[in-house]
Scaffold this active site. Sequence first.
Site, PDB file in Angstrom:
ATOM      1  N   SER A 134      39.792 108.202  37.433  1.00  0.00           N
ATOM      2  CA  SER A 134      39.844 108.575  38.850  1.00  0.00           C
ATOM      3  C   SER A 134      38.645 108.009  39.594  1.00  0.00           C
ATOM      4  O   SER A 134      37.558 107.836  39.009  1.00  0.00           O
ATOM      5  CB  SER A 134      39.821 110.101  38.946  1.00  0.00           C
TER       6      SER A 134
ATOM      7  N   TYR B 125      36.224 118.930  36.511  1.00  0.00           N
ATOM      8  CA  TYR B 125      37.326 117.960  36.433  1.00  0.00           C
ATOM      9  C   TYR B 125      36.769 116.539  36.388  1.00  0.00           C
ATOM     10  O   TYR B 125      37.135 115.730  35.526  1.00  0.00           O
ATOM     11  CB  TYR B 125      38.271 118.118  37.633  1.00  0.00           C
TER      12      TYR B 125
ATOM     13  N   LYS C 102      36.696 113.325  33.331  1.00  0.00           N
ATOM     14  CA  LYS C 102      37.068 111.901  33.458  1.00  0.00           C
ATOM     15  C   LYS C 102      35.918 111.013  32.993  1.00  0.00           C
ATOM     16  O   LYS C 102      36.135 110.032  32.267  1.00  0.00           O
ATOM     17  CB  LYS C 102      37.453 111.576  34.908  1.00  0.00           C
TER      18      LYS C 102
ATOM     19  N   ARG D 144      34.948 120.719  53.718  1.00  0.00           N
ATOM     20  CA  ARG D 144      35.179 121.307  52.393  1.00  0.00           C
ATOM     21  C   ARG D 144      33.990 120.940  51.500  1.00  0.00           C
ATOM     22  O   ARG D 144      33.643 119.756  51.397  1.00  0.00           O
ATOM     23  CB  ARG D 144      36.481 120.746  51.804  1.00  0.00           C
ATOM     24  N   PRO D 145      33.375 121.958  50.870  1.00  0.00           N
ATOM     25  CA  PRO D 145      32.214 121.647  50.028  1.00  0.00           C
ATOM     26  C   PRO D 145      32.573 120.607  48.966  1.00  0.00           C
ATOM     27  O   PRO D 145      33.643 120.679  48.358  1.00  0.00           O
ATOM     28  CB  PRO D 145      31.865 122.986  49.363  1.00  0.00           C
TER      29      PRO D 145
HETATM   30  P1  NAD Z   1      50.504 116.010  37.108  1.00  0.00           P
HETATM   31  O1  NAD Z   1      49.933 117.368  36.927  1.00  0.00           O
HETATM   32  O2  NAD Z   1      51.687 115.855  37.982  1.00  0.00           O
HETATM   33  O3  NAD Z   1      50.830 115.367  35.688  1.00  0.00           O
HETATM   34  C1  NAD Z   1      50.144 115.689  34.507  1.00  0.00           C
HETATM   35  C2  NAD Z   1      51.200 116.092  33.480  1.00  0.00           C
HETATM   36  O4  NAD Z   1      50.545 116.404  32.246  1.00  0.00           O
HETATM   37  C3  NAD Z   1      51.992 117.336  33.887  1.00  0.00           C
HETATM   38  O5  NAD Z   1      53.369 117.040  33.780  1.00  0.00           O
HETATM   39  C4  NAD Z   1      51.558 118.410  32.892  1.00  0.00           C
HETATM   40  O6  NAD Z   1      52.616 119.303  32.604  1.00  0.00           O
HETATM   41  C5  NAD Z   1      51.127 117.587  31.701  1.00  0.00           C
HETATM   42  N1  NAD Z   1      50.077 118.180  30.859  1.00  0.00           N
HETATM   43  C6  NAD Z   1      48.893 118.723  31.244  1.00  0.00           C
HETATM   44  N2  NAD Z   1      48.198 119.120  30.170  1.00  0.00           N
HETATM   45  C7  NAD Z   1      48.944 118.815  29.066  1.00  0.00           C
HETATM   46  C8  NAD Z   1      48.779 118.989  27.670  1.00  0.00           C
HETATM   47  N3  NAD Z   1      47.683 119.569  27.175  1.00  0.00           N
HETATM   48  N4  NAD Z   1      49.741 118.551  26.842  1.00  0.00           N
HETATM   49  C9  NAD Z   1      50.863 117.970  27.329  1.00  0.00           C
HETATM   50  N5  NAD Z   1      51.088 117.801  28.633  1.00  0.00           N
HETATM   51  C10 NAD Z   1      50.144 118.210  29.491  1.00  0.00           C
HETATM   52  O7  NAD Z   1      49.304 115.072  37.610  1.00  0.00           O
HETATM   53  P2  NAD Z   1      49.332 113.581  38.134  1.00  0.00           P
HETATM   54  O8  NAD Z   1      48.942 113.598  39.558  1.00  0.00           O
HETATM   55  O9  NAD Z   1      50.583 112.923  37.728  1.00  0.00           O
HETATM   56  O10 NAD Z   1      48.095 113.015  37.321  1.00  0.00           O
HETATM   57  C11 NAD Z   1      48.248 112.328  36.099  1.00  0.00           C
HETATM   58  C12 NAD Z   1      46.884 111.929  35.588  1.00  0.00           C
HETATM   59  O11 NAD Z   1      46.221 111.126  36.563  1.00  0.00           O
HETATM   60  C13 NAD Z   1      45.952 113.116  35.307  1.00  0.00           C
HETATM   61  O12 NAD Z   1      45.192 112.827  34.173  1.00  0.00           O
HETATM   62  C14 NAD Z   1      45.066 113.138  36.542  1.00  0.00           C
HETATM   63  O13 NAD Z   1      43.800 113.693  36.281  1.00  0.00           O
HETATM   64  C15 NAD Z   1      44.942 111.657  36.856  1.00  0.00           C
HETATM   65  N6  NAD Z   1      44.619 111.400  38.260  1.00  0.00           N
HETATM   66  C16 NAD Z   1      45.427 111.921  39.237  1.00  0.00           C
HETATM   67  C17 NAD Z   1      45.109 111.683  40.569  1.00  0.00           C
HETATM   68  C18 NAD Z   1      45.967 112.274  41.667  1.00  0.00           C
HETATM   69  O14 NAD Z   1      45.531 112.282  42.802  1.00  0.00           O
HETATM   70  N7  NAD Z   1      47.187 112.725  41.412  1.00  0.00           N
HETATM   71  C19 NAD Z   1      43.994 110.919  40.893  1.00  0.00           C
HETATM   72  C20 NAD Z   1      43.206 110.408  39.870  1.00  0.00           C
HETATM   73  C21 NAD Z   1      43.537 110.644  38.549  1.00  0.00           C
HETATM   74  C1  UD1 Z   2      40.739 115.071  45.532  1.00  0.00           C
HETATM   75  C2  UD1 Z   2      39.699 115.518  44.547  1.00  0.00           C
HETATM   76  C3  UD1 Z   2      39.307 114.360  43.671  1.00  0.00           C
HETATM   77  C4  UD1 Z   2      40.546 113.813  42.977  1.00  0.00           C
HETATM   78  C5  UD1 Z   2      41.555 113.423  44.039  1.00  0.00           C
HETATM   79  C6  UD1 Z   2      42.826 112.978  43.427  1.00  0.00           C
HETATM   80  C7  UD1 Z   2      38.556 117.349  45.682  1.00  0.00           C
HETATM   81  C8  UD1 Z   2      37.275 117.792  46.281  1.00  0.00           C
HETATM   82  N1  UD1 Z   2      38.568 116.069  45.270  1.00  0.00           N
HETATM   83  O1  UD1 Z   2      40.216 114.005  46.272  1.00  0.00           O
HETATM   84  O2  UD1 Z   2      38.374 114.753  42.712  1.00  0.00           O
HETATM   85  O3  UD1 Z   2      40.208 112.686  42.197  1.00  0.00           O
HETATM   86  O4  UD1 Z   2      41.845 114.567  44.840  1.00  0.00           O
HETATM   87  O5  UD1 Z   2      43.663 112.513  44.425  1.00  0.00           O
HETATM   88  O6  UD1 Z   2      39.500 118.104  45.565  1.00  0.00           O
HETATM   89  N2  UD1 Z   2      41.895 117.388  53.602  1.00  0.00           N
HETATM   90  C9  UD1 Z   2      42.058 118.173  54.723  1.00  0.00           C
HETATM   91  N3  UD1 Z   2      42.859 119.281  54.620  1.00  0.00           N
HETATM   92  C10 UD1 Z   2      43.493 119.631  53.459  1.00  0.00           C
HETATM   93  C11 UD1 Z   2      43.314 118.823  52.319  1.00  0.00           C
HETATM   94  C12 UD1 Z   2      42.490 117.716  52.422  1.00  0.00           C
HETATM   95  O7  UD1 Z   2      41.498 117.884  55.779  1.00  0.00           O
HETATM   96  O8  UD1 Z   2      44.188 120.658  53.439  1.00  0.00           O
HETATM   97  C13 UD1 Z   2      41.070 116.168  53.702  1.00  0.00           C
HETATM   98  C14 UD1 Z   2      39.884 116.127  52.768  1.00  0.00           C
HETATM   99  O9  UD1 Z   2      38.749 116.683  53.377  1.00  0.00           O
HETATM  100  C15 UD1 Z   2      39.749 114.602  52.523  1.00  0.00           C
HETATM  101  C16 UD1 Z   2      41.184 114.097  52.608  1.00  0.00           C
HETATM  102  O10 UD1 Z   2      41.906 115.078  53.328  1.00  0.00           O
HETATM  103  O11 UD1 Z   2      39.001 114.019  53.552  1.00  0.00           O
HETATM  104  C17 UD1 Z   2      41.843 113.895  51.264  1.00  0.00           C
HETATM  105  O12 UD1 Z   2      41.738 115.084  50.490  1.00  0.00           O
HETATM  106  P1  UD1 Z   2      42.504 115.289  49.105  1.00  0.00           P
HETATM  107  O13 UD1 Z   2      43.917 114.910  49.250  1.00  0.00           O
HETATM  108  O14 UD1 Z   2      42.200 116.665  48.618  1.00  0.00           O
HETATM  109  O15 UD1 Z   2      41.835 114.207  48.157  1.00  0.00           O
HETATM  110  P2  UD1 Z   2      40.283 113.966  47.820  1.00  0.00           P
HETATM  111  O16 UD1 Z   2      39.431 115.036  48.330  1.00  0.00           O
HETATM  112  O17 UD1 Z   2      39.958 112.574  48.211  1.00  0.00           O
END
Ligand code: NAD
Ligand code: UD1
Length: 332
Positions: free
Chosen positions: A124, A148, A152, A291-292
């Site tokens: 991430s 979290y 990573k 948001r902190p």
């Molecule tokens: P998601 O929660 O939709 O998908 C994760 C999946 O893993 C879920 O289906 C959950 O049921 C499964 N899971 C969790 N723990 C498990 C375990 N112990 N054993 C088996 N299955 C398990 O999340 P996503 O948004 O698809 O994210 C996928 C990956 O990408 C995660 O590792 C997340 O940290 C990373 N990531 C996501 C974002 C984002 O914004 N969505 C950003 C950066 C990184």
């Molecule tokens: C968040 C996570 C980050 C993670 C990423 C995955 C936090 C603090 N950070 O990032 O660690 O890797 O998701 O996608 O949660 N916002 C609003 N109102 C809302 C929600 C968000 O104004 O209700 C704003 C936030 O202040 C930010 C932007 O929208 O400026 C995006 O927020 P969000 O979707 O939560 O993603 P990140 O904070 O970038």
Amino acid sequence: MILVTGGCGYIGSHTVVELAKAGEKELVIVDNLSNAKEEVLDRIRQIVPVRLHFYRVDIRDEEALDNVFSLNPIDTVVHFAGLKAVGESVQKPVLYYENNISGTLHLMKTMQKHGCKRMIFSSSATVYGPGNEPPYTEDMPTSATNPYGWTKVMQEQILRDAAAADPQLCVALLRYFNPIGAHESGLIGENPNGIPNNLMPYICKVAAGKLEKLHVFGNDYDTCDGTGVRDYIHVVDLAAGHVQALNYIQKHPGVLTVNLGTGRGFSVLDIVKTYEKVSGRKIPYVIDPRRPGDLPICYANADRARELLGWTAKKTLEDMCADSWRFTERNL
Ligand code: NAD
Ligand code: UD1
């Protein structure tokens, strides 16, 4: 054969579709369904013809995981399984370290036992921490501000150490920026339980009338309109990046670390305006305090992905909002 852990989740399900489109006829999926539903599998099959072998298995369950590897000739793992809510990780750090770190360690032990040498890992942009200035390049030092994020940083380190010890191991550390959007079919997308923490799922619930208004976290940042700026990337573009990364690591052992972002930032209000335009729905909002832990601006330098993988994000912000809205209309 490819094993996709967390393949029923948001990014995993879209990646399964892209892998199938790229020619994979059969895939193994492991998911404990802690944050997903099994019906996603049928949705994937409606989009693309593919044989999916699904196991409802927790990756921390070594015996069950071992069984999956014994039953299938797995040579590659695309590893999405993990917990991802920042706020929850602050409340439940042990759960996050246990699930994400132990899960990955069990997975790697099992891969080692079965001679599986390829791993694509979901990292991430959060690993750039608060100490670097955007645009972020892959050689910047990593850190985190919450459990979290630390999972990573630590998982990346574990994978780098494992690759240093085994020259045959091929690892891709993919640093995702902010994935949003959904498959254009409207069949798969993101629909978190309860009140969403992230911006796009929150906007979708407001658009669908399930939540009254958006709370914009701060309008006094040093940005174009004072609201936070992020590098939003369409989830289908992101998924396609995994296919390219897999092609690359098949030819290059060692560790590939690469940003998957567009290289461009948009503000919270850019997203609100674009969503309103494509959906025809009003998104009422109020300005709340910051948001902190939020950074003002976060976006990628996306050069390495273009140069090494031949990958760039193709979809526009309109596509991201339109596809999120289509999925919302059909599913919420
Ligand atoms: P998601 O929660 O939709 O998908 C994760 C999946 O893993 C879920 O289906 C959950 O049921 C499964 N899971 C969790 N723990 C498990 C375990 N112990 N054993 C088996 N299955 C398990 O999340 P996503 O948004 O698809 O994210 C996928 C990956 O990408 C995660 O590792 C997340 O940290 C990373 N990531 C996501 C974002 C984002 O914004 N969505 C950003 C950066 C990184
Ligand atoms: C968040 C996570 C980050 C993670 C990423 C995955 C936090 C603090 N950070 O990032 O660690 O890797 O998701 O996608 O949660 N916002 C609003 N109102 C809302 C929600 C968000 O104004 O209700 C704003 C936030 O202040 C930010 C932007 O929208 O400026 C995006 O927020 P969000 O979707 O939560 O993603 P990140 O904070 O970038």
